[in-house]
Design a protein around this motif. Structure first.
Motif, mmCIF file in Angstrom:
data_model
loop_
_atom_site.group_PDB
_atom_site.id
_atom_site.type_symbol
_atom_site.label_atom_id
_atom_site.label_comp_id
_atom_site.label_asym_id
_atom_site.label_seq_id
_atom_site.Cartn_x
_atom_site.Cartn_y
_atom_site.Cartn_z
ATOM 1 N N UNK B 249 -7.044 2.010 -12.017
ATOM 2 C CA UNK B 249 -6.145 2.669 -12.969
ATOM 3 C C UNK B 249 -6.884 2.952 -14.275
ATOM 4 N N UNK B 281 9.243 -1.950 -9.501
ATOM 5 C CA UNK B 281 9.459 -0.586 -9.011
ATOM 6 C C UNK B 281 8.722 0.414 -9.890
ATOM 7 N N UNK B 284 4.894 0.029 -9.280
ATOM 8 C CA UNK B 284 4.474 0.668 -8.043
ATOM 9 C C UNK B 284 4.419 2.173 -8.230
ATOM 10 N N UNK B 285 5.428 2.710 -8.918
ATOM 11 C CA UNK B 285 5.478 4.150 -9.118
ATOM 12 C C UNK B 285 4.339 4.613 -10.020
ATOM 13 N N UNK B 287 1.340 3.248 -10.230
ATOM 14 C CA UNK B 287 0.117 3.304 -9.411
ATOM 15 C C UNK B 287 0.074 4.585 -8.619
ATOM 16 N N UNK B 288 1.222 4.848 -7.960
ATOM 17 C CA UNK B 288 1.257 6.007 -7.078
ATOM 18 C C UNK B 288 1.043 7.274 -7.898
ATOM 19 N N UNK B 290 -0.642 7.543 -10.632
ATOM 20 C CA UNK B 290 -2.046 7.636 -11.025
ATOM 21 C C UNK B 290 -2.899 8.152 -9.880
ATOM 22 N N UNK B 291 -2.662 7.623 -8.684
ATOM 23 C CA UNK B 291 -3.468 8.067 -7.552
ATOM 24 C C UNK B 291 -3.274 9.552 -7.321
ATOM 25 N N UNK B 292 -2.012 9.983 -7.375
ATOM 26 C CA UNK B 292 -1.738 11.369 -7.019
ATOM 27 C C UNK B 292 -2.199 12.322 -8.125
ATOM 28 N N UNK B 295 -6.757 10.780 -10.749
ATOM 29 C CA UNK B 295 -7.673 9.920 -10.001
ATOM 30 C C UNK B 295 -8.791 9.322 -10.852
#
Lengths: 290, 326
Positions: B249, B281, B284-285, B287-288, B290-292, B295
């Protein structure tokens, strides 16, 4: 206590343990084989399976129905996750991204279960048909554990035959060997990936439902079982289906007999086993050398 | 040059923190800084050498436990206790590094995980020494050598942590910009080529793993006297997972990014968990998201913004940061 009876009882125990472990490990290894993803959410999906199973039993009273509904629900969750998020990352080829994504999903699933079902463990009753014990060599043995062995063996054989004998299984094996070539030959690789992800999720959920009567459905069940599953997949070889069977059996036997003979080392022993395997064969027992 | 200015400025600003924030907030900030240091240590492996460790909790746990035992059983000044704790961890890290570097990729990650979980199991095995599942409580924060006792207070400890964080950062920076660091980057980009150039890549990898464990154990060692207790959970795989997320992250391969990632992660977690039950929650969101969407991590976002304003397009520097993510 007679020795032969003890050995037989412990062996059966180990087989039933292996069955539960196999349900989660084989999905993990299949998903890795096809997608090169280490799915951290697999433990979470296993747990969701157990809880959905609990609710199904609570509302309909039928354990058998929960064996159907939980895998379908969890496969749907997995399928949506794969389509919306994971599939966008295949072009990036970035191990860190998969890790974060599935770790994020694991956290979300854990909290969602917490919100929906609350913090207290939920116990699922063993169905009437499977309640009670049978006496084997003067040792009482629960029928439910025998049922686990049977269903585990049946699932392993069915999946093995599916992978070896059917056209879908052929495609799955082909994609794990060379996805680009399969794509070039006109197969929808994206569909195969989604399918295998959903299949892995469904099997994990089945394992969750089946383990709920033994250990109850509780919030930490995902994070404890996933590490055992990792160990199995590593020992058996990443991506090897037969490896996941061998690994499950090995880990279950070491756990059951280790807990009896080396109580002090019970926790450490499977990690020692994993270290040993990795040092001798870095790719796992049945895996390809990396 | 500008970067150096920013770092010096933020160090000065950090030093002013204990004067303005309330006592409780200071506790949170100290813990966040310790985790920043921990995340940075992992970046040496993940970001610079592409060795994805999934057992970095081992470093933290070893540092924490060895420091705890030293402070508890020997009447030593605090800094000496911390240094000895790190030294012990480094010694233990050497055989771990030797075994782990035998393999690469996923099995490297799993070997490191195995060692961390083995540490977790050992805590339960040697209950008499380690306290088992109860952990060890009542760890003292003894006064330093020559009667220096300013880090016995919370704000004093804050300065100690800032000193260690900045010192470790400068050290790590020196490591990654040295010829040694260049070889590490070579291993990250193409290990076979680097080996073909005549470098003993295994030795380099071993060295960087030991270093990463060393800095990681420093974070654990700093945590112990501050919290006053240690628990086996420090070794658990969720800690390893969290720190790896912090690195990614924050922005792997930038050192400063993981520090920011660690600090932001801890502060956000502490703040959000107070405000709402829904924080996992939200996490988790995040992280997701950031990945999407990002990067390159937090640092990637910051520098991109910075660059698009400051740097002329086509400048030779472009693209350097974007390659940082493994």
């Amino acid at each position: 206590m007679n020795f032969a009876g003890f050995i037989v009882a412990q062996t059966l125990n180990a087989f039933s343990q292996a069955a539960i472990l196999f349900f989660i490990a084989c999905g993990l290894t299949l998903i890795f084989g096809i997608m090169r993803i280490i799915n951290f959410a697999h433990g979470g999906l296993f747990m969701v399976g157990a809880y959905v199973g609990y609710s199904t039993v609570a509302y309909t009273g039928s354990f058998w129905l929960s064996l159907l509904i939980a895998p379908i629900t969890v496969a749907a969750i997995g399928g949506i996750f794969e389509k919306v998020f994971l599939s966008k990352l295949y072009v990036r080829q970035d191990a860190g991204a998969y890790l974060m994504l599935t770790f994020g999903l694991a956290i979300i699933l854990a909290q969602a279960v917490h919100l929906i079902w609350g913090p207290q463990p939920r116990s699922v009753a063993i169905p009437d048909l499977l309640r009670g014990v049978v006496v084997i060599l003067n040792q009482p043995f629960p029928i439910y554990r025998l049922f686990l062995i049977a269903i585990g063996a049946a699932a392993a054989i069915a999946l093995w035959q599916f992978l070896e004998r059917t056209r879908a299984g052929l495609l799955i094996r082909a994609v794990s060997q060379n996805a680009e070539m399969v794509h070039a030959l006109g197969t929808d690789v994206a569909l195969v990936r989604t399918g295998i992800f959903m299949l892995g999720c469904a099997i994990a959920a089945l394992g969750g439902v089946l383990s709920a009567p033994l250990v109850t459905a509780f919030l930490g069940m995902g994070s404890t079982v996933i590490i055992d599953a990792f160990v199995i997949v590593i020992i058996g070889g990443m991506g090897s289906f037969l490896g996941s069977i061998v690994g499950s059996l090995l880990v279950a036997f070491v756990q059951v007999f280790g807990a009896y003979y080396f109580q002090d080392m019970a926790l450490a022993i499977i990690y020692l086993l994993m270290l040993l395997v990795l040092i001798v064969r870095p790719g796992g027992l049945l895996g390809k050398e990396q | 040059m500008r970067e150096r200015l920013v770092i010096a400025l933020s160090a000065v600003l950090l030093c002013l923190v204990p004067l303005v924030v309330p006592n409780y907030t200071l506790t949170l900030i100290v813990e966040a800084l310790i985790f920043g240091l921990f995340a940075m240590s992992l970046d040496l492996m993940v970001g610079y050498t592409r060795l994805h460790s999934f057992g970095h909790a081992a470093a933290y746990g070893m540092g924490a436990y060895s420091t705890a035992l030293i402070l508890l059983h020997f009447n030593l000044p605090l800094p000496i206790g911390i240094i000895l704790g790190v030294a012990i961890s480094v010694v233990i890290a050497i055989p771990i590094a030797w075994i782990c570097t035998k393999s690469t990729g996923v099995s490297f990650a799993m070997l490191t995980l195995a060692f961390a979980q083995l540490g977790y199991a050992m805590i339960f095995r040697f209950k008499d020494i380690s306290g088992g599942s109860d952990g060890i409580g009542g760890i003292p924060r003894p006064a330093g050598p020559f009667g220096i006792d300013f880090f016995q207070s919370k704000s004093g400890y804050f300065y100690l942590v800032v000193f260690c964080l900045v010192g470790s950062y400068l050290l790590c920076r020196a490591i990654v910009t040295s010829p040694f660091g260049a070889v590490l980057t070579g291993i990250r980009e193409n290990e076979a080529k680097t080996r073909a150039l005549g470098y003993n890549t295994r030795a380099y990898k071993m060295a960087v793993v030991v270093m990463a464990y060393g800095f990681g154990s420093l974070a654990g060692a700093l945590y112990t006297p501050f919290a006053g207790f240690v628990a086996p959970e420090l070794f658990f795989w969720l800690v390893s997972g969290r720190v790896l997320i912090m690195v990614i992250v924050g922005g792997a391969g930038t050192l400063i990014g993981p520090i920011l990632g660690g600090i932001c992660f801890m502060l956000l977690e502490q703040q959000l968990s107070e405000v709402t039950e829904l924080w996992p929650l939200i996490f988790g969101s995040i992280f997701i998201a950031f990945v999407m969407l990002a990067p390159d991590g937090i640092w990637g976002l910051l520098t991109k913004r910075f660059r698009s304003k400051q740097v002329v397009p086509g400048d030779g520097e472009d693209g350097e940061t974007s390659r940082a993510t493994p």
